[in-house]
Design a protein around this motif. Structure first.
Motif, PDB file in Angstrom:
ATOM      1  N   GLN A 149       0.839  -1.193   0.000  1.00 49.95           N
ATOM      2  CA  GLN A 149       0.000   0.000   0.000  1.00 49.95           C
ATOM      3  C   GLN A 149       0.881   1.252   0.000  1.00 49.95           C
ATOM      4  O   GLN A 149       2.006   1.239   0.499  1.00 49.95           O
ATOM      5  CB  GLN A 149      -0.910   0.014   1.236  1.00 49.95           C
ATOM      6  N   ARG A 170       0.724   5.508   1.005  1.00 50.58           N
ATOM      7  CA  ARG A 170      -0.050   6.410   1.847  1.00 50.58           C
ATOM      8  C   ARG A 170       0.012   7.825   1.277  1.00 50.58           C
ATOM      9  O   ARG A 170       1.063   8.274   0.778  1.00 50.58           O
ATOM     10  CB  ARG A 170       0.426   6.363   3.290  1.00 50.58           C
ATOM     11  N   LEU A 221      -7.956   6.330  -8.365  1.00 49.35           N
ATOM     12  CA  LEU A 221      -7.431   6.555  -7.024  1.00 49.35           C
ATOM     13  C   LEU A 221      -8.547   6.958  -6.064  1.00 49.35           C
ATOM     14  O   LEU A 221      -8.685   6.399  -4.964  1.00 49.35           O
ATOM     15  CB  LEU A 221      -6.352   7.637  -7.053  1.00 49.35           C
ATOM     16  N   ARG A 251     -10.896   4.182  -5.169  1.00 48.52           N
ATOM     17  CA  ARG A 251     -10.302   3.215  -4.230  1.00 48.52           C
ATOM     18  C   ARG A 251     -10.249   3.797  -2.822  1.00 48.52           C
ATOM     19  O   ARG A 251     -10.455   3.074  -1.836  1.00 48.52           O
ATOM     20  CB  ARG A 251      -8.896   2.826  -4.701  1.00 48.52           C
ATOM     21  N   VAL A 252      -9.978   5.084  -2.718  1.00 46.94           N
ATOM     22  CA  VAL A 252      -9.974   5.744  -1.405  1.00 46.94           C
ATOM     23  C   VAL A 252     -11.350   5.635  -0.748  1.00 46.94           C
ATOM     24  O   VAL A 252     -11.470   5.302   0.440  1.00 46.94           O
ATOM     25  CB  VAL A 252      -9.568   7.227  -1.545  1.00 46.94           C
ATOM     26  N   GLY A 284     -13.799   3.551  -1.628  1.00 46.25           N
ATOM     27  CA  GLY A 284     -14.282   2.172  -1.537  1.00 46.25           C
ATOM     28  C   GLY A 284     -15.309   1.825  -2.583  1.00 46.25           C
ATOM     29  O   GLY A 284     -16.234   1.039  -2.340  1.00 46.25           O
ATOM     30  N   GLN A 324     -19.434   0.354   0.990  1.00 41.86           N
ATOM     31  CA  GLN A 324     -18.125   1.018   1.000  1.00 41.86           C
ATOM     32  C   GLN A 324     -17.317   0.660   2.245  1.00 41.86           C
ATOM     33  O   GLN A 324     -16.612   1.493   2.814  1.00 41.86           O
ATOM     34  CB  GLN A 324     -18.284   2.536   0.866  1.00 41.86           C
ATOM     35  N   ASP A 371     -14.717  -1.197   2.418  1.00 44.39           N
ATOM     36  CA  ASP A 371     -13.278  -1.195   2.168  1.00 44.39           C
ATOM     37  C   ASP A 371     -12.801   0.176   1.686  1.00 44.39           C
ATOM     38  O   ASP A 371     -12.008   0.290   0.742  1.00 44.39           O
ATOM     39  CB  ASP A 371     -12.936  -2.272   1.140  1.00 44.39           C
ATOM     40  N   GLY A 372     -13.289   1.226   2.322  1.00 44.07           N
ATOM     41  CA  GLY A 372     -12.889   2.571   1.945  1.00 44.07           C
ATOM     42  C   GLY A 372     -13.440   3.590   2.919  1.00 44.07           C
ATOM     43  O   GLY A 372     -14.065   3.250   3.924  1.00 44.07           O
ATOM     44  N   ARG A 402      -4.587   5.246   2.966  1.00 43.47           N
ATOM     45  CA  ARG A 402      -3.805   4.207   2.294  1.00 43.47           C
ATOM     46  C   ARG A 402      -4.607   3.499   1.233  1.00 43.47           C
ATOM     47  O   ARG A 402      -5.783   3.205   1.417  1.00 43.47           O
ATOM     48  CB  ARG A 402      -3.291   3.195   3.328  1.00 43.47           C
ATOM     49  N   VAL A 403      -3.936   3.213   0.107  1.00 47.71           N
ATOM     50  CA  VAL A 403      -4.533   2.445  -0.985  1.00 47.71           C
ATOM     51  C   VAL A 403      -3.470   1.512  -1.560  1.00 47.71           C
ATOM     52  O   VAL A 403      -2.263   1.807  -1.484  1.00 47.71           O
ATOM     53  CB  VAL A 403      -5.076   3.351  -2.117  1.00 47.71           C
ATOM     54  N   ALA A 408      -3.651   0.555  -7.441  1.00 41.39           N
ATOM     55  CA  ALA A 408      -5.085   0.891  -7.498  1.00 41.39           C
ATOM     56  C   ALA A 408      -5.422   1.937  -8.549  1.00 41.39           C
ATOM     57  O   ALA A 408      -6.584   2.180  -8.830  1.00 41.39           O
ATOM     58  CB  ALA A 408      -5.558   1.384  -6.121  1.00 41.39           C
TER      59      ALA A 408
END
Length: 396
Positions: A6, A8, A43, A46-47, A49, A57, A59-60, A390-391, A395
């Protein structure tokens, strides 16, 4: 099994008005995401989710509502007339795209405080105590926003006793002025009319025609009468959001209105333009119980308004839609103005699902065309968390 570490990215999680989102300084984004394009969109999704077929969401950083699936990018402005440039991205919850077609009025209130705290405003512009005026260029729609941020001991004051319906705790008041708030470069009333006969599918309303005020102010908005679609204007979220047929009807109205406003060419394109236009329904004042249990009296408001955002009834009121309400109320003959009793006015207090909100607006008519000079409302803003988001490194 292959794995990618990941990365940051410096970020701040902020509430602004009745929304919250992830704020970035442009300079802190990875190089590939510093310009508009697929890398930036990927990006930000993904931030937050997204896209999430579960619509949670988990996972975000998103909160699985239109009010919490938001991102903001701020940078120093190259213009001598502005301090910072502000770009807003509405992230779709379950579909793979970021909608850049409009502004977020609620998060606009957080841009000034974020810019000051992030070192994007010259220190000489910040008083030890008092109010710092931040001149913001809203890059999505090309408009100026003036934010007046309270300062105590040289730092942004976030706590206070200003209460905003739809927000649980009081905070410091941040007045926000939207200059020339007509959205985009077109006419404020794109059809030239303050009320139109909007053609919609027969399954939406018998006869296939609805009276509508189509306005570009704050954000493109379609106003219809609550009574014309079988509502009272006192509805709360569960009355609409649990009704799939109702949501489909509103989306059909939104798509037809978008075509009539010239925002899209065909109703099928509305699915990829979820953020704009908004659709809202209005009614004369009436007593009702807000979502918090607070009693709202008809005598304390000028009208009722309920608005949908990203396909769902909003829990309070979008800031940009509040601007549209204020401006439309200031123009005699619009559905908003008529619901408020008609006549000339420079401010309006309306009831929404969470309570009430007052917004001021000034309009003028020249050569038969209406224009808005400014709209003003008070919001509040607060940092919820700051540090790094963090991603996965692949991503975007």
């Amino acid at each position: 099994m292959s794995q990618v570490p990941q990365i940051r990215i410096p970020a701040t999680y902020m509430r602004g008005g009745t929304s919250k989102g992830v704020f970035f300084r442009l300079q802190d984004l990875p190089e590939a995401a510093q310009a508009m394009g697929p890398a930036r969109d990927a990006l930000l999704m993904r931030v937050i989710g997204s896209p999430d077929p579960y619509q949670k969401q988990v996972d975000g950083m998103g909160g699985a509502t239109s009010s919490t699936s938001k991102t903001v990018i701020v940078s120093r402005s190259d213009s001598t007339e502005h301090d910072v440039d502000y770009l807003f991205g509405q992230v779709s919850i379950d579909k793979p795209f970021v909608d850049w077609s409009g502004n977020c009025g609620n998060l606009s209130a957080a841009v000034g405080p974020f810019a000051i705290a992030s070192g994007l405003i010259d220190a000489g512009r910040i008083p030890d105590n008092g109010v710092a005026t931040v001149r913001i260029w809203q890059a999505n729609i090309g408009k100026t926003i003036v934010s007046r941020v309270p300062i105590t001991d040289g730092k942004v004051q976030e706590t206070g006793d200003f209460e905003l319906d739809g927000v649980t705790f009081p905070a410091a008041e941040v007045p926000v002025e939207f200059t020339d708030p007509a959205d985009g470069e077109g006419a404020m009333f794109p059809t030239g009319n303050v009320v139109d006969e909007l053609e919609v599918p027969e399954e939406v309303v018998e006869g296939g025609v609805l009276k509508a005020t189509l306005i570009n102010a704050g954000i493109p908005t379609i106003f219809i009468n609550a009574a014309d679609i079988g509502y009272t204007g006192t509805e709360l979220q569960e009355a609409i959001n649990s009704d799939t047929r109702a949501l489909a009807r509103f989306e059909a109205i939104r798509a037809c209105g978008a075509v009539r406003m010239g925002l899209i060419e065909h109703v099928d394109e509305a699915a990829n333009r979820q953020h704009t236009p908004k659709v809202a329904f209005v009614a004369p004042p009436s007593d009702y119980l807000s979502s918090s249990g607070k009693q709202v009296s008809a005598g304390d408001i000028d009208l009722l308004v309920r608005a949908l955002s990203m396909g769902k009834l909003h829990h309070a009121m979008m800031g940009t839609a509040a601007v549209a309400i204020g401006v439309a109320a200031a123009v005699p003959g619009t559905l908003v103005n008529l619901a408020a009793g008609g006549g000339e006015r420079t401010s309006v207090c309306f009831g929404h699902p969470s309570g009430t909100l007052q917004v001021g607006a000034e309009t003028r008519q020249a050569d038969g065309q209406w224009a808005a000079t400014k709209a003003i409302m008070s919001r509040s803003a607060r940092v919820l968390m700051e540090g790094w988001v963090r991603v996965p490194g692949d991503a975007f």
